[in-house]
Design an enzyme around this catalytic site. Structure first.
Site, PDB file in Angstrom:
ATOM      1  N   ARG A 210      37.641  43.909 -24.916  1.00  0.00           N
ATOM      2  CA  ARG A 210      38.315  45.628 -24.029  1.00  0.00           C
ATOM      3  C   ARG A 210      40.042  44.409 -24.526  1.00  0.00           C
ATOM      4  O   ARG A 210      40.711  45.716 -25.575  1.00  0.00           O
ATOM      5  CB  ARG A 210      38.164  46.212 -23.192  1.00  0.00           C
ATOM      6  CG  ARG A 210      37.031  46.416 -23.036  1.00  0.00           C
ATOM      7  CD  ARG A 210      36.258  47.578 -21.691  1.00  0.00           C
ATOM      8  NE  ARG A 210      34.835  48.181 -21.924  1.00  0.00           N
ATOM      9  CZ  ARG A 210      34.096  47.827 -20.891  1.00  0.00           C
ATOM     10  NH1 ARG A 210      34.522  46.861 -19.935  1.00  0.00           N
ATOM     11  NH2 ARG A 210      32.213  47.800 -21.200  1.00  0.00           N
ATOM     12  N   ASP A 278      29.303  60.253 -27.623  1.00  0.00           N
ATOM     13  CA  ASP A 278      28.176  59.176 -26.592  1.00  0.00           C
ATOM     14  C   ASP A 278      26.822  60.730 -26.182  1.00  0.00           C
ATOM     15  O   ASP A 278      27.477  62.166 -26.646  1.00  0.00           O
ATOM     16  CB  ASP A 278      28.311  58.422 -24.859  1.00  0.00           C
ATOM     17  CG  ASP A 278      27.089  58.694 -24.507  1.00  0.00           C
ATOM     18  OD1 ASP A 278      27.829  57.500 -24.248  1.00  0.00           O
ATOM     19  OD2 ASP A 278      26.781  59.036 -24.321  1.00  0.00           O
ATOM     20  N   CYS A 367      24.347  44.245 -27.794  1.00  0.00           N
ATOM     21  CA  CYS A 367      23.479  44.055 -26.992  1.00  0.00           C
ATOM     22  C   CYS A 367      22.491  43.356 -26.304  1.00  0.00           C
ATOM     23  O   CYS A 367      21.789  43.215 -25.546  1.00  0.00           O
ATOM     24  CB  CYS A 367      24.072  45.052 -25.962  1.00  0.00           C
ATOM     25  SG  CYS A 367      23.631  45.540 -25.495  1.00  0.00           S
TER      26      CYS A 367
END
Ligand code: SAH
Length: 425
Positions: A210, A278, A367
């Protein structure tokens, strides 16, 4: 005294000797003694030569998990304490400014199946192996002694526990406490609910990634034709003065934003406008709260939607951004799911890069540890070809310093994070 001894087969791949922390049932020749699930036994090669001590769980495909390579270690509460203490010291050394971080990262901290995340004065524990499950009181005792926490919460509410023969479980370890914690990351305040958030509440593994957004967030004004006038004011091509103090900042799409950590960093580093998407209404509400908490609300926008649909819609509407960030959940939860996952990653990256303005930036992560770095890069290349784009790599990163990686265990090296410049063909 050990509860038993597992002799490994002569003709197996010598993974254990090369640092891999698991033994599968097919690698075992025979077991001496009468060990019970959860016991610690000695792992020896076919000739009886000692290799390691590990947790035994005959109900699991991971029938043995290495706890120590020393024959002399007594695996008791004191050893657990020292391992957790060492893991914490390592974080204090490598991420000294982080009061919130991952303290124990399972196998890579030689505590197989144990995750401990520290959120300021609150600790969250996730237990993924039977060996830790039966010794969890040792873990809690160590945590109380080392951290004197305001509270400990267990987040063992993950389906992989079933592969160990364990039920899912979540809740307070002792007395109840307020599970909302404000953590500080790179100078930003982030409200986390350790009882409700994804995984243990937040994703520490992208802390450094980030921060890598910093240089990408400025320098966009000139591309829009904005110049500084002689008296130092930004003016557009027609000479009109620009009032927005963030005129040089990027317009950013943060897709799979969860509680908005990338959005918050983008704003900190000068973004002009960030759109968070999201699928979880709750995550979007938290993201909005975090924007407010940090004074960024006026530069942000929040959309609860399925990213697959949203990205395609935006492409159809010919919408574009300076920077598109894609940080999806693990699409491949197991090896069998890999082909479907590759299609999913390819699709979002294909649409995502179409949304990037010429010479803009694509920030993309995976991930899934079942997806190798090579495969990830090749699917990005395929997506670029289909989208008629050329990708130029700015940097490729992995998980942060509090998520150690064992070279012998690709499972511990799960996070891939790439930053590309995107050129139109
Ligand atoms: N970038 C976040 C972490 C993302 S985790 C951070 O740094 O904190 C993955 C997120 O994707 C979760 O918040 C989940 O709610 C969301 N998600 C899962 N499937 C989705 C979908 N199809 N569309 C949009 N969001 C999705």
């Amino acid at each position: 005294m050990t509860a038993g001894k597992a002799f490994l087969k002569k003709n197996r791949k010598k993974r254990l000797e090369q640092g891999h922390p698991w033994v599968f049932p097919g690698e075992i020749e025979r077991i001496e003694g009468n060990p019970q699930g959860g016991d610690i036994i000695h792992i020896v090669n076919h000739a009886g030569h000692f290799l390691a001590q590990g947790f035994y769980n005959p109900a699991s495909q991971l029938i043995l998990r290495v706890v120590t390579y020393s024959e002399n270690d007594q695996i008791n509460e004191g050893l657990f304490f020292r391992k957790i203490e060492q893991a914490w010291k390592r974080r204090q050394w490598l991420v000294p400014d982080a009061a919130s971080c991952r303290v124990v990262h399972g196998e890579a901290d030689f505590l197989p199946g144990l995750i401990i995340d520290k959120y300021e004065d609150v600790l969250v524990v996730q237990i993924l192996s039977l060996g830790i499950e039966v010794r969890r009181q040792w873990v809690y005792n160590a945590l109380k002694q080392l951290f004197n926490p305001r509270g400990i919460y267990e987040r063992s509410d993950v389906p992989v526990r079933r592969l160990e023969g364990l039920e899912e479980r979540a809740g307070y370890v002792d007395k109840p406490f307020d599970t909302k914690v404000t953590v500080l990351e790179n100078g930003i305040q982030i409200l986390v609910d350790v009882a409700e958030g994804q995984k243990t509440g937040y994703f520490f593994d992208q802390r450094e990634n980030r921060a890598a957004l910093k240089p990408l967030m400025s320098g966009w004004g000139a591309r829009r034709g904005i110049k500084l006038s002689e008296d130092g004011w930004p003016v557009d091509a027609k000479g009109k003065q620009i009032k927005n103090p963030f005129w040089d900042g990027a317009e950013v799409l943060d897709c799979f934003s969860h509680t908005g950590s990338f959005m918050l960093h983008a704003c900190l580093y000068g973004a002009k406008k960030v759109t968070c998407v999201d699928i979880s209404e709750k995550a979007i509400e938290m993201a909005k709260g975090n924007a407010l908490l940090n004074g960024f609300l006026h530069r942000t926008e929040f959309i609860a939607a399925n990213a697959f649909d949203y990205l395609r819609d935006q492409v159809n509407q010919r919408k574009t951004w300076d920077v598109v960030i894609l940080d999806p959940p693990a699409f491949a939860k197991n090896r069998q799911a890999i082909e479907g996952a590759v299609r999913g990653y390819k699709e979002i990256n294909l649409q995502g890069m179409k949304l990037v303005r010429d010479q803009g930036i694509l920030v993309t992560a995976s991930c899934s540890y079942h997806l190798s770095t090579a495969r990830f890069l090749s699917l990005l290349q395929e997506a670029a070809r289909d989208a008629h784009k050329v990708l130029r790599l700015i940097e490729f990163r992995r998980a942060g310093l509090d998520h150690p990686v064992l070279l012998g265990s690709e499972e511990t090296d799960y996070l891939k994070f790439a930053v590309f410049e995107v050129f139109n063909l």
